[in-house]
Enzyme design. Structure first.
Site, mmCIF file in Angstrom:
data_model
loop_
_atom_site.group_PDB
_atom_site.id
_atom_site.type_symbol
_atom_site.label_atom_id
_atom_site.label_comp_id
_atom_site.label_asym_id
_atom_site.label_seq_id
_atom_site.Cartn_x
_atom_site.Cartn_y
_atom_site.Cartn_z
ATOM 1 N N HIS A 1 44.688 14.502 -35.075
ATOM 2 C CA HIS A 1 44.925 15.820 -35.658
ATOM 3 C C HIS A 1 44.539 15.759 -37.122
ATOM 4 O O HIS A 1 45.310 15.306 -37.973
ATOM 5 C CB HIS A 1 46.405 16.188 -35.483
ATOM 6 C CG HIS A 1 46.684 17.642 -35.665
ATOM 7 N ND1 HIS A 1 46.473 18.576 -34.677
ATOM 8 C CD2 HIS A 1 47.164 18.336 -36.724
ATOM 9 C CE1 HIS A 1 46.824 19.767 -35.102
ATOM 10 N NE2 HIS A 1 47.244 19.651 -36.357
ATOM 11 N N ASN B 1 50.440 18.515 -37.789
ATOM 12 C CA ASN B 1 51.090 18.658 -39.094
ATOM 13 C C ASN B 1 52.244 19.660 -39.069
ATOM 14 O O ASN B 1 53.113 19.632 -39.945
ATOM 15 C CB ASN B 1 50.067 19.063 -40.163
ATOM 16 C CG ASN B 1 49.333 20.342 -39.822
ATOM 17 O OD1 ASN B 1 48.710 20.438 -38.768
ATOM 18 N ND2 ASN B 1 49.382 21.315 -40.709
ATOM 19 N N HIS B 2 52.301 20.526 -38.059
ATOM 20 C CA HIS B 2 53.428 21.458 -37.926
ATOM 21 C C HIS B 2 54.488 20.924 -36.963
ATOM 22 O O HIS B 2 55.223 21.707 -36.365
ATOM 23 C CB HIS B 2 52.927 22.819 -37.444
ATOM 24 C CG HIS B 2 52.040 23.525 -38.419
ATOM 25 N ND1 HIS B 2 52.400 23.726 -39.736
ATOM 26 C CD2 HIS B 2 50.801 24.069 -38.280
ATOM 27 C CE1 HIS B 2 51.422 24.366 -40.363
ATOM 28 N NE2 HIS B 2 50.443 24.579 -39.509
ATOM 29 N N HIS C 1 41.221 24.611 -34.798
ATOM 30 C CA HIS C 1 41.283 25.775 -33.909
ATOM 31 C C HIS C 1 39.921 26.261 -33.438
ATOM 32 O O HIS C 1 39.834 27.293 -32.767
ATOM 33 C CB HIS C 1 42.017 26.947 -34.574
ATOM 34 C CG HIS C 1 43.458 26.699 -34.873
ATOM 35 N ND1 HIS C 1 44.454 27.600 -34.581
ATOM 36 C CD2 HIS C 1 44.091 25.649 -35.442
ATOM 37 C CE1 HIS C 1 45.622 27.127 -34.951
ATOM 38 N NE2 HIS C 1 45.421 25.931 -35.491
ATOM 39 N N HIS D 1 43.182 20.507 -34.607
ATOM 40 C CA HIS D 1 43.676 21.039 -35.883
ATOM 41 C C HIS D 1 42.906 22.249 -36.381
ATOM 42 O O HIS D 1 43.508 23.181 -36.916
ATOM 43 C CB HIS D 1 43.687 19.983 -36.994
ATOM 44 C CG HIS D 1 44.180 20.489 -38.317
ATOM 45 N ND1 HIS D 1 45.445 21.038 -38.488
ATOM 46 C CD2 HIS D 1 43.578 20.554 -39.539
ATOM 47 C CE1 HIS D 1 45.595 21.400 -39.762
ATOM 48 N NE2 HIS D 1 44.484 21.128 -40.408
ATOM 49 N N GLU E 1 51.488 22.054 -31.075
ATOM 50 C CA GLU E 1 52.139 22.234 -32.378
ATOM 51 C C GLU E 1 52.155 23.687 -32.853
ATOM 52 O O GLU E 1 52.891 24.032 -33.767
ATOM 53 C CB GLU E 1 51.479 21.348 -33.426
ATOM 54 C CG GLU E 1 50.111 21.819 -33.874
ATOM 55 C CD GLU E 1 49.906 21.606 -35.366
ATOM 56 O OE1 GLU E 1 50.748 20.980 -36.010
ATOM 57 O OE2 GLU E 1 48.892 22.099 -35.878
ATOM 58 N N ASN E 2 51.333 24.541 -32.245
ATOM 59 C CA ASN E 2 51.297 25.956 -32.632
ATOM 60 C C ASN E 2 51.834 26.877 -31.544
ATOM 61 O O ASN E 2 51.621 28.093 -31.594
ATOM 62 C CB ASN E 2 49.863 26.375 -32.975
ATOM 63 C CG ASN E 2 49.279 25.606 -34.134
ATOM 64 O OD1 ASN E 2 48.297 24.904 -33.973
ATOM 65 N ND2 ASN E 2 49.889 25.724 -35.307
#
Length: 245
Positions: A134, A51-52, A161, A159, A23-24
């Site tokens: 997440h 969430n992204h 990191h 989530h 997601e990142n």
């Protein structure tokens, strides 16, 4: 980091199936199609989100056609793609599910535990079921895992990191860790240059978080050893590799 080092660990630990939270992947937030393709070409079998999941609008155009991409299952808004999928790995069926937590998250979601119960009641069963949970709060992650202990193979938190040290096999055979951690820029904050994050979080400046072109990389992961028949996790251990200066 994935291109340079993933295959080394796949060979070292005889890994059959690789799941990565992506997601990142696109400049720190979201996932464009080119980066999805790169990760798959570099050895990732399935990519989960968080969430992204739609931070790059492009994903809404290709999500339905990306067979190896799983977005959050329990989001309330209508969205293309699937939140859980079954894959054949040398004759062994592996279900991958992506769930968003409810605590301290901005997204509106169905209750994570009851969303998983919907999936578990599905007639199409899999030998192995791995959940990317997440979520923000470790207490929510731990409670979620214990509620599902023995019902799924693993609950792997993402989530924050930052890789946690609480990896374990729960009493009934579910592998667990609160957070797998991050793969990205090591000497920063959340994988971004520390200056841009500090400027926003400490001084209130409206700074865009930046990802550096160069610097030491970090690869965070966990390895699961799973019984193919029972679907129980026999062992879980972390990988935390930082490039030398």
């Amino acid at each position: 980091m994935i291109k340079d080092y993933l295959n080394i660990y796949v060979e070292k630990y005889h890994i059959d199936f690789v799941i990565a939270n992506g997601e990142n992947a696109t400049h720190g937030k979201g996932l464009i199609q080119n980066h999805y393709n790169e990760l798959i070409n570099d050895g990732v079998d399935v990519i989960t989100l968080g969430n992204h999941y739609k931070s790059k609008n492009e994903i809404l155009r290709y999500l339905d056609f990306a067979d190896n991409l799983v977005r959050p299952y329990n989001i309330l808004e209508k969205c293309p793609g699937v939140g859980t999928a079954i894959y054949d790995v040398d004759g062994i069926s592996v279900r991958v599910t992506n769930i968003l937590g409810a605590a301290f998250m901005n997204e509106q979601v169905n209750a994570p535990y009851y969303s998983i119960l919907e999936i578990l009641s599905d007639e199409e069963k899999a030998n192995i079921h791995i959940i990317d949970f997440h979520a923000e709060a470790t207490g929510e992650k731990q409670s979620f895992a214990y509620a599902l202990d023995g019902k799924v193979t693993a609950v792997l938190g993402t989530h924050t990191h930052v890789q946690t040290r609480d990896y374990m096999v729960l009493p009934n055979g579910t592998g667990y860790i609160s957070d797998v951690g991050m793969t990205g820029y090591y000497e920063g904050v959340l994988g971004f240059t520390k200056e841009t994050v500090v400027a926003k979080n400490m001084y209130g400046e409206m700074k865009r978080f930046e990802v550096p072109d160069e610097g030491r990389g970090l690869l965070s992961a966990v390895v699961l050893h799973v019984d193919d028949i029972s679907g129980k996790c026999l062992e879980i251990f972390p990988i935390y590799f930082v490039e030398e200066k």
